[in-house]
Scaffold this motif. Structure first.
Motif: not given
Length: 349
Positions: A167-170, A202-207, A234-236, A248-250
Motif C-alpha cells: 500500500x503506497x497511499x494508505x 518511498x520508491x526504494x522502500x517499495x522496491x 515515484x511521482x513524489x 522511468x528507469x527506476x
C-alpha cells in the motif's frame, strides 16, 4: 458457532487442495537444489540474502547483477549459472509445450460475473493487470474484493492461495475485508490472517518490499500480489523533467521485478495506477486524461483496464489493452459501501 465451524472446515478443505496441487507439479525449483550440483551452501545463502530463492528466479538475473552481490566473484557466478541451467530449462520449447504451461494459469474471480466475462474468466496469474482511473472509480475496492476472492477454492473461481498487499497511499482497510468475506461465506479472521500487508513510504522502500517477497512466496502458496498504487511514490520522489529519465528507469526496474514475481511463482499481479491530464488531448475529447507512467508502464502491463464513474454507485470498466481480449468493450459493475455489502458485484438495472 456453526458458521465458525463451517469456516474452519472450509479452510481445512482448501489446505488439502493446496497440498494436492503442490504434489502434482512443482511451479519452481528451490535454490537449495544447487547444492547437489556442487555449489557451496554459503554462496546459496548469499543468493537468498539478495532475495533469490529459486533457480527460476536466478535465471531471471543478469550475470552483472549477480556479481554485484557481496562475496560472489565472476567465476562463482559463472559456475552457479551453469548449475542452474542443468535444473531449469530456459531454452526454446514448442508451441504445444507453451500451451501446456498456460494450463497452469489460474483465473481469479472479481466478484462480478459481468467483469469476469470481460476479462475472459477473471484476473490471470502469471500476468500483470493494471487498473487506472481517477479517484473514486473503484480501483481500490476491486483490490479489497480480490483479497477475499483469491482465497476461495478453485472450484469457486478462486485462487486457493494467500495475498500480499503493498500500500503506497494508505488506502487499505482491513475492516472492509470483513463484510466481503462474509458475503462469500469465509471466516473474516482467517481471511485477514492470509493477507500480508506492508505500507511503503518511498520508491526504494517499495522496491525492497518486492525483493523480500521471494522468501515468503517460496515457502507459502501465494496467488495474488496487489500494489496500490504503483506510481504514487515515484511521482513524489522524482520531480521535474530533469529527473524524469531516472524515474522511468527506476520504474522499469520495479515493473520488471513484478513481471518476474508473476511468472516465477504463478502469481496474479494487480496494480492500480493514477491518471494525468493530457493538455494535448484536443478540444473534441470530452475527458482528456491518460494513465500515468508513460510507455514504460504501458509496455509492462499485460492487461490494462480503464475505470470511470457511472450512474450512482455504478462503475464502468473498459479493456484498454490486452493481448487476448477484444478492445473497446465496456460493462458496468456496482460498488456497495454499506456494512453488509460484499465489495464488487454485478450492477442492477
Amino acid at each position: 458457532m456453526i458458521a465458525t465451524l463451517k469456516a474452519e472446515e472450509q479452510n481445512q478443505l482448501q489446505l488439502v487442495e493446496r497440498e494436492d496441487i503442490d504434489d502434482e507439479e512443482d511451479l519452481f525449483e528451490a535454490i537449495d537444489k544447487l547444492i547437489a550440483q556442487g555449489i557451496n551452501a554459503g554462496d546459496i545463502k548469499k543468493l537468498q540474502d539478495a532475495g533469490i530463492y529459486t533457480c527460476n528466479g536466478l535465471m531471471m538475473h543478469t550475470k552483472k547483477n549477480l556479481t554485484g552481490i557481496k562475496g560472489l566473484s565472476e567465476a562463482k557466478v559463472e559456475k552457479i549459472c551453469e548449475a542452474a541451467e542443468k535444473i531449469v530449462n530456459y531454452g526454446y520449447i514448442t508451441g504445444s509445450d507453451a500451451l501446456i504451461r498456460r494450463k497452469s494459469v489460474i483465473r481469479i474471480t472479481t466478484g462480478s460475473q459481468a467483469l469476469d466475462e470481460l476479462l475472459g474468466g477473471g484476473i490471470e496469474t502469471m500476468s500483470i493487470t493494471e487498473a487506472f482511473g481517477e479517484f473514486r472509480s473503484g480501483k481500490t475496492q476491486l483490490a479489497h474484493t480480490l483479497c477475499v476472492c483469491t482465497q476461495l477454492p478453485t472450484n469457486m473461481k478462486g485462487g486457493n492461495g494467500k495475498v500480499a498487499y503493498i500500500d503506497t497511499e494508505g488506502t487499505f482497510r482491513p475492516d472492509r475485508i470483513v463484510p466481503i468475506a462474509e458475503r462469500f461465506g469465509l471466516d473474516p479472521g482467517a481471511v485477514l490472517d492470509n493477507i500480508i500487508y506492508a505500507r511503503a513510504y518511498t520508491y526504494e522502500h517499495q522496491h525492497n518490499l518486492l525483493l523480500g517477497l521471494a522468501a515468503k512466496m517460496s515457502e507459502e502458496p501465494f496467488r495474488l500480489l496487489i500494489v496500490d498504487s504503483v506510481i504514487a511514490l515515484f511521482r513524489v520522489d522524482f520531480t521535474g523533467r530533469g529527473e524524469l529519465a531516472d524515474r522511468q528507469q527506476k520504474l522499469a526496474q520495479m515493473l520488471s521485478r513484478l513481471t518476474k514475481i508473476a511468472e516465477e511463482f504463478n502469481v496474479a499481479v494487480y496494480m492500480t495506477n493514477q491518471v494525468i491530464a493530457d493538455p494535448g488531448g484536443g478540444v473534441f475529447i470530452s475527458d482528456p486524461k491518460k494513465p500515468a507512467g508513460g510507455h514504460v508502464l504501458a509496455h509492462a502491463a499485460t492487461i490494462r483496464l480503464m475505470f470511470r464513474k457511472g450512474k450512482g454507485e455504478q462503475r464502468v470498466c473498459k479493456v484498454y489493452d490486452a493481448p487476448n481480449l477484444p478492445e473497446a468493450e465496456a460493462i458496468s459493475f456496482i460498488l456497495t459501501f454499506s456494512i453488509t455489502a460484499g465489495g464488487i458485484a454485478d450492477a442492477k438495472d
